[in-house]
Design an enzyme around this catalytic site. Structure first.
Site, PDB file in Angstrom:
ATOM      1  N   ARG A  55      50.804 -94.316 -26.468  1.00 63.38           N
ATOM      2  CA  ARG A  55      51.534 -94.955 -25.415  1.00 63.38           C
ATOM      3  C   ARG A  55      50.474 -93.963 -24.212  1.00 63.38           C
ATOM      4  O   ARG A  55      49.600 -92.831 -24.923  1.00 63.38           O
ATOM      5  CB  ARG A  55      52.996 -94.150 -24.753  1.00 63.38           C
ATOM      6  N   LYS A 196      59.248 -98.476 -25.613  1.00 60.09           N
ATOM      7  CA  LYS A 196      59.736 -97.734 -24.854  1.00 60.09           C
ATOM      8  C   LYS A 196      60.128 -98.259 -23.092  1.00 60.09           C
ATOM      9  O   LYS A 196      60.971 -97.473 -23.436  1.00 60.09           O
ATOM     10  CB  LYS A 196      58.902 -96.702 -24.678  1.00 60.09           C
ATOM     11  N   HIS A 215      67.926 -91.084 -28.292  1.00 63.49           N
ATOM     12  CA  HIS A 215      66.644 -91.570 -29.362  1.00 63.49           C
ATOM     13  C   HIS A 215      67.304 -90.484 -30.725  1.00 63.49           C
ATOM     14  O   HIS A 215      66.624 -89.804 -30.738  1.00 63.49           O
ATOM     15  CB  HIS A 215      65.454 -90.580 -28.508  1.00 63.49           C
ATOM     16  N   SER A 233      58.504 -86.769 -34.453  1.00 56.39           N
ATOM     17  CA  SER A 233      57.640 -86.989 -35.418  1.00 56.39           C
ATOM     18  C   SER A 233      57.708 -86.043 -36.918  1.00 56.39           C
ATOM     19  O   SER A 233      57.332 -84.300 -35.826  1.00 56.39           O
ATOM     20  CB  SER A 233      56.210 -87.504 -34.742  1.00 56.39           C
ATOM     21  N   LYS A 237      62.877 -87.784 -40.411  1.00 59.55           N
ATOM     22  CA  LYS A 237      64.351 -88.725 -39.646  1.00 59.55           C
ATOM     23  C   LYS A 237      63.963 -89.719 -40.364  1.00 59.55           C
ATOM     24  O   LYS A 237      65.896 -90.335 -41.049  1.00 59.55           O
ATOM     25  CB  LYS A 237      64.308 -89.090 -37.549  1.00 59.55           C
ATOM     26  N   THR A 238      63.713 -90.258 -40.113  1.00 59.99           N
ATOM     27  CA  THR A 238      63.422 -91.618 -40.904  1.00 59.99           C
ATOM     28  C   THR A 238      63.799 -91.742 -42.117  1.00 59.99           C
ATOM     29  O   THR A 238      64.167 -92.592 -43.281  1.00 59.99           O
ATOM     30  CB  THR A 238      62.083 -93.066 -40.962  1.00 59.99           C
ATOM     31  N   ASP A 252      65.998 -95.651 -34.047  1.00 58.78           N
ATOM     32  CA  ASP A 252      65.580 -94.728 -33.304  1.00 58.78           C
ATOM     33  C   ASP A 252      66.063 -95.271 -31.808  1.00 58.78           C
ATOM     34  O   ASP A 252      66.173 -93.909 -31.292  1.00 58.78           O
ATOM     35  CB  ASP A 252      63.933 -95.524 -32.803  1.00 58.78           C
ATOM     36  N   ARG A 317      51.478 -98.829 -37.455  1.00 57.02           N
ATOM     37  CA  ARG A 317      52.671 -99.007 -37.463  1.00 57.02           C
ATOM     38  C   ARG A 317      53.155-100.366 -37.527  1.00 57.02           C
ATOM     39  O   ARG A 317      52.280-100.603 -37.777  1.00 57.02           O
ATOM     40  CB  ARG A 317      52.675 -98.818 -35.846  1.00 57.02           C
TER      41      ARG A 317
END
Length: 525
Positions: A55, A196, A215, A233, A237-238, A252, A317
């Site tokens: 981003r 986003k 988020h 990050s 979390k994932t 997410d 990604r």
């Protein structure tokens, strides 16, 4: 010479060659035919995004319009741009698109029909339209027939802004207008800007309807119990939300209403650097035909993806529908949350591996959004560094962060939700001295939190951070639960703990000087 007269998007879509709501197969075919990407041996489409592999937050703007002027939290995250400059940019982007072949996706953001937002995404590239189709919620044939977009994303990556004319900071732009109900994106090929941008829109619209936008990832147990996982990050979390004994609602972005929790998206946007079948089997298996890979190093001959390679970026990604995850909840809705997990990776090794938070402490740590960058993970990072990202998602919050924190506190009270802070970082010392917390221990602690076992444990108050630390947890050594006990040099632990506490305090005072009551729930100097 013929003069072009189309200026409105509706006129352009009527006048030029437009492909509306193509299926995945045709979008993949056209992307390959147009040279936008190549197929891997697994059938995924790999595209390179060129100069921008992430981003561009410094190029994101919100149009300063009368109806939103007093609501937006203006500053580095929400940079203002005038209506006049937006109109100039809009006019020039429309002129640019008049003779282009375009791709349109119509769908939704928000799995709960009560709160979903009908959206339209207009793309210059076929692969971007495939990305939108996989990441947002895909309508049924009946829903598509009745679809009327309430917000439109226009993505023209090959159009470059002129800062002197358009009021941007560079040739790249992500400009959001709430009155025109439009997002203009250009000068970058990074597809995540679409995802986003719509999340930012939902973060503005949902709180006005008493829905907390978050988020976070969310999953649901076999008994219907819902858990939320917040974390930046590198915090896990994932990995931790992809539990084989639970079912994924989303990975997410979520809303929390009086109805319960719902996924804002219809897909997942997973990091795939160092991806392996053993480490993350669900993501590995999801990468198949229809999946969009970004900036993955693919062998030209065998078309095999090398996920260990950072040839183009570490931010590789994979975008795929949430249905690709076995047992995913479709549609992505669940009941009221029972447990909230805040994840942090403390490279200083002083935060407890798990601790229980009061309502006020939950609001404090939500506003703090702490984790730390590890030495060696980024150029120039030679020692652990603190990172504070408000509400675990500061780049996407149009409203003042305290708005979201107060909504969180209210919902914790109303639903009697248990909140835990889980440190997946270091134990026994900082990076270079201690070791990373064993994943098996973290999983055991999270499992105990979700099952309710930790509610029965005895707790002691951490003298520096003020949180409640359990004295026991199934399948976790008792010494591990008390970080000071894992350090050989107790004085070094005390000094490091006080140093981190002061970093929390300084960050909070700088960002939220008016939130004095919430500040009382933080660490002690």
């Amino acid at each position: 010479m013929e003069t072009k007269t189309a200026h409105k998007l509706s006129d352009i879509l009527a006048a030029t060659e437009v492909h509306f709501n193509l299926p995945v197969t045709q979008l993949v075919e056209m992307a390959v035919k147009r040279g936008e990407g190549i197929l891997t041996d697994k059938g995924a489409l790999n595209a390179l995004t060129g100069k921008f592999t992430g981003r561009s937050p410094k190029d994101k703007f919100v149009v300063d319009e009368a109806s939103v002027h007093d609501k937006i939290n203006w500053g580095p995250v929400n940079q203002p741009i005038s209506e006049e400059k937006f109109q100039l940019l809009h006019q020039d982007v429309m002129a640019y698109l008049q003779d282009k072949e375009l791709f349109v996706f119509d769908g939704f953001a928000g799995a709960d029909e009560t709160y979903r937002l009908p959206i339209r995404v207009v793309n210059e590239f076929a692969w971007h339209n495939l990305f939108a189709r996989q990441l947002f919620i895909r309508p049924s044939a009946e829903e598509l027939a009745a679809h009327t977009a309430e917000f439109t994303v226009v993505y023209a990556p090959s159009f470059k802004a002129n800062p002197a004319v358009h009021g941007t900071n560079s040739e790249t732009f992500i400009v959001l207008s709430f009155e025109q109900k439009m997002v203009l994106i250009g000068g970058t090929e990074y597809a995540g800007e679409m995802k986003k941008s719509i999340f930012s829109v939902m973060n503005f619209l949902l709180p006005e309807r008493n829905v907390l936008s978050m988020h976070c990832s969310a999953n649901i147990g076999k008994d219907g119990d819902v858990a939320l996982f917040f974390g930046l990050s590198g915090t896990g979390k994932t990995t931790l939300s992809a539990d084989p004994n639970r079912f994924l609602i989303g990975d997410d972005e979520h809303g929390w209403s009086d109805n319960g929790v719902f996924n804002i998206e219809g897909g997942c946007y997973a990091k795939c650097i160092k991806l392996s079948e053993e480490g993350e089997p669900q993501i590995w298996k999801a990468i198949q035909f229809g999946t969009v890979l970004e900036n993955v190093d693919v062998d030209e001959q065998t078309r095999t993806a090398n996920y260990d390679s950072d040839k183009y970026t570490e931010n590789t990604r994979a975008a795929y529908p949430v249905e690709a995850i076995p047992g995913a909840v479709i549609p992505g809705v669940g009941g009221q949350p029972n447990v909230i997990i805040f994840l942090t990776a403390d490279s200083f090794g002083v935060l407890p591996p798990i601790s229980k938070l009061s309502r006020e402490q939950a609001m404090y740590h939500f506003l703090s959004g702490y984790t730390s960058k590890m030495a060696g993970t980024e150029r120039g990072v030679t020692a652990p560094q603190t990172e504070f990202s408000t509400c675990f998602g500061s780049p996407f919050l149009p409203l003042h962060p305290v708005v979201y924190a107060e909504m969180l506190g209210k919902k914790i009270d109303e639903r009697d939700v248990q909140v835990y802070l889980v440190n997946t970082g270091w134990t026994g010392g900082p990076v270079g001295v201690g070791s990373r917390m064993k994943l098996s221990y973290t999983r055991a602690m999270v499992t105990a939190a979700l099952s309710g076992e930790l509610e029965q444990a005895e707790y002691v108050t951490d003298p520096v951070f003020g949180v409640q630390v359990p004295t026991s947890c199934p399948n976790v050594p008792a010494d591990v639960l008390q970080p000071r006990n894992t350090w050989e040099n107790k004085e070094a632990y005390d000094a490091q703990a006080k140093d981190l506490a002061n970093r929390f305090i300084e960050n909070f005072q700088k960002k939220f000087p008016e939130a004095t009551e919430i500040a009382k729930a933080g660490p002690k100097a």
